[in-house]
Scaffold this motif. Sequence first.
Motif, PDB file in Angstrom:
ATOM      1  N   VAL A   6       0.853  -1.183   0.000  1.00 47.07           N
ATOM      2  CA  VAL A   6       0.000   0.000   0.000  1.00 47.07           C
ATOM      3  C   VAL A   6       0.888   1.232   0.000  1.00 47.07           C
ATOM      4  N   LEU A   7       0.576   2.195  -0.853  1.00 49.20           N
ATOM      5  CA  LEU A   7       1.266   3.485  -0.868  1.00 49.20           C
ATOM      6  C   LEU A   7       0.365   4.545  -0.253  1.00 49.20           C
ATOM      7  N   PRO A  87      -6.087   1.863   1.231  1.00 54.68           N
ATOM      8  CA  PRO A  87      -7.199   2.512   1.931  1.00 54.68           C
ATOM      9  C   PRO A  87      -6.958   4.007   2.120  1.00 54.68           C
ATOM     10  N   ARG A  88      -8.071   4.731   2.280  1.00 58.79           N
ATOM     11  CA  ARG A  88      -8.002   6.172   2.512  1.00 58.79           C
ATOM     12  C   ARG A  88      -8.568   6.558   3.875  1.00 58.79           C
ATOM     13  N   SER A  89      -8.927   5.588   4.675  1.00 59.53           N
ATOM     14  CA  SER A  89      -9.462   5.859   6.005  1.00 59.53           C
ATOM     15  C   SER A  89      -9.231   4.628   6.866  1.00 59.53           C
ATOM     16  N   VAL A  90      -9.347   4.804   8.175  1.00 57.89           N
ATOM     17  CA  VAL A  90      -9.165   3.671   9.075  1.00 57.89           C
ATOM     18  C   VAL A  90     -10.205   2.578   8.806  1.00 57.89           C
ATOM     19  N   PRO A  91     -11.499   2.897   8.613  1.00 59.47           N
ATOM     20  CA  PRO A  91     -12.444   1.827   8.283  1.00 59.47           C
ATOM     21  C   PRO A  91     -12.066   1.057   7.026  1.00 59.47           C
ATOM     22  N   ALA A 171      -8.825  16.693   3.243  1.00 60.18           N
ATOM     23  CA  ALA A 171      -9.470  15.387   3.419  1.00 60.18           C
ATOM     24  C   ALA A 171      -8.433  14.319   3.716  1.00 60.18           C
ATOM     25  N   TYR A 172      -7.291  14.404   3.047  1.00 65.04           N
ATOM     26  CA  TYR A 172      -6.204  13.452   3.320  1.00 65.04           C
ATOM     27  C   TYR A 172      -5.747  13.565   4.774  1.00 65.04           C
ATOM     28  N   SER A 173      -5.543  14.787   5.238  1.00 66.38           N
ATOM     29  CA  SER A 173      -5.070  14.995   6.613  1.00 66.38           C
ATOM     30  C   SER A 173      -6.079  14.471   7.630  1.00 66.38           C
ATOM     31  N   ARG A 174      -7.358  14.640   7.316  1.00 69.27           N
ATOM     32  CA  ARG A 174      -8.394  14.221   8.272  1.00 69.27           C
ATOM     33  C   ARG A 174      -8.608  12.711   8.275  1.00 69.27           C
ATOM     34  N   TYR A 175      -8.683  12.119   7.087  1.00 66.98           N
ATOM     35  CA  TYR A 175      -9.098  10.719   6.991  1.00 66.98           C
ATOM     36  C   TYR A 175      -7.937   9.734   6.801  1.00 66.98           C
ATOM     37  N   THR A 176      -6.925  10.128   6.025  1.00 60.99           N
ATOM     38  CA  THR A 176      -5.882   9.178   5.646  1.00 60.99           C
ATOM     39  C   THR A 176      -4.662   9.242   6.543  1.00 60.99           C
ATOM     40  N   LEU A 177      -4.295  10.429   7.024  1.00 57.08           N
ATOM     41  CA  LEU A 177      -3.095  10.547   7.852  1.00 57.08           C
ATOM     42  C   LEU A 177      -3.130   9.638   9.079  1.00 57.08           C
ATOM     43  N   PRO A 178      -4.300   9.404   9.701  1.00 56.77           N
ATOM     44  CA  PRO A 178      -4.328   8.460  10.833  1.00 56.77           C
ATOM     45  C   PRO A 178      -3.857   7.054  10.477  1.00 56.77           C
ATOM     46  N   LEU A 179      -3.815   6.712   9.184  1.00 54.28           N
ATOM     47  CA  LEU A 179      -3.341   5.394   8.791  1.00 54.28           C
ATOM     48  C   LEU A 179      -1.843   5.223   9.046  1.00 54.28           C
ATOM     49  N   VAL A 180      -1.124   6.342   9.153  1.00 54.35           N
ATOM     50  CA  VAL A 180       0.301   6.249   9.479  1.00 54.35           C
ATOM     51  C   VAL A 180       0.471   5.552  10.817  1.00 54.35           C
TER      52      VAL A 180
END
Length: 216
Positions: A6-7, A87-91, A171-180
């Motif tokens: 995953v990137l 993925p783009r979000s934790v769910p 949107a990336y900062s809100r939803y995807t950054l938590p995937l880090v």
Amino acid sequence: MPLRVVLLGPPASGKGTQGRRLAEAAGVAYLSTGALLREAVEELTPLGLQAKPILDRGGYLPDDLMCGILGEWLARHPDGWVLDGFPRSVPQAEFLERWLGDHDQALDRVIALDVPMEELLHRIQARVECPECRWSGQATQASGDRCPVCGSTVSRREDDDEENFRSRHAAYSRYTLPLVDFYDQRGLLSHQNATASADEVAGVIHRLFFPSAVSG
């Protein structure tokens, strides 16, 4: 062993360029969910009609819709893949984790491409995409106005105006950054400074998976 990667990274961080290169080197499938959705919009498919107003404002599609689309795609590619944009979000990450577990598969690594905002804004001003093969990159990488992959005419993406970009980045900062943190806790995350040239970044990424190989 099939490679599954995953990137992660903000818009214009180079996920498409690096994803295609890594997939080609590993001999596995590559998926850009952004390109998939833009194609659906252009072809006026049911998915495209549902996605267009959301994409026009720089938003993310609902998790249940994206997970359904990706589940079908993953089932068609059991021999490995590189995912760009999912993925783009934790769910969505939890869905991918469950799906892989249910199919006796596992994620090999998650690579986070790190690029500061100033560089991202500079990149979108010169980013172009091929409407045929969905190659995306900087205008300097194209041969005039021709796609370096298939030779079709490239043009700027409609969603690369600054207002839309800033909305997508938020949107990336809100939803995807938590995937880090999500993937770091699972021991799967590798950070990669992606401000260097595409060749240099590709070389570092490829050595993660092919230590004895010399990347071009």
